[in-house]
Design an enzyme around this catalytic site. Structure first.
Site, short mmCIF file in Angstrom:
data_model
loop_
_atom_site.label_atom_id
_atom_site.label_comp_id
_atom_site.label_asym_id
_atom_site.label_seq_id
_atom_site.Cartn_x
_atom_site.Cartn_y
_atom_site.Cartn_z
N ILE A 14 38.32 43.14 31.77
CA ILE A 14 37.79 43.97 33.04
C ILE A 14 38.33 43.24 34.34
O ILE A 14 37.22 42.74 35.02
CB ILE A 14 36.57 44.24 32.92
CG1 ILE A 14 36.16 44.93 31.77
CG2 ILE A 14 36.34 45.14 34.20
CD1 ILE A 14 37.04 46.52 31.41
N HIS A 15 39.57 43.35 34.74
CA HIS A 15 40.04 42.56 36.02
C HIS A 15 39.91 43.87 37.17
O HIS A 15 39.51 44.65 36.94
CB HIS A 15 41.00 41.83 35.80
CG HIS A 15 42.21 42.74 35.13
ND1 HIS A 15 43.16 43.46 36.21
CD2 HIS A 15 42.66 43.16 34.01
CE1 HIS A 15 43.96 43.98 35.38
NE2 HIS A 15 43.74 44.02 34.01
N ALA A 16 40.77 43.46 37.93
CA ALA A 16 40.94 44.31 39.21
C ALA A 16 41.35 45.69 38.94
O ALA A 16 40.87 46.47 39.25
CB ALA A 16 41.88 43.81 40.23
#
Length: 88
Positions: A14-16
């Site tokens: 769960i990144h940008a």
């Protein structure tokens, strides 16, 4: 109150981009929506909070919704996670 647990399937976690998608979806609802991972809980309507968790692929997290439209919020977030291939 509705609790749902998911496991991250997105390779980069769960990144940008995934965080932005989740925050934008959660922000459409009046319900309070929290994301919990590794003993930490953040407001799912806060991009800074979600990004601070750094949830990697293969790890479990929980989304809790409570308030007047909690059911709709919960189902919409679940649909978004599955449709976008972020979690199962």
């Amino acid at each position: 109150m509705i609790n749902q647990s998911f496991v991250v399937t997105e390779e980069s976690g769960i990144h940008a981009r995934p965080a932005t998608v989740l925050v934008q979806t959660a922000s459409k609802f009046k319900a309070e929506i929290h994301l919990e991972y590794a003993g930490k809980t953040v407001n799912l309507k806060s991009i800074v909070g979600v990004m601070s968790l750094g949830i990697p692929q293969g790890h479990q997290f929980t989304i809790t919704s409570f308030g007047e439209d909690e059911e709709e919020a919960s189902e919409t977030l679940k649909g978004t996670l599955l449709r976008e291939g972020l979690a199962q």
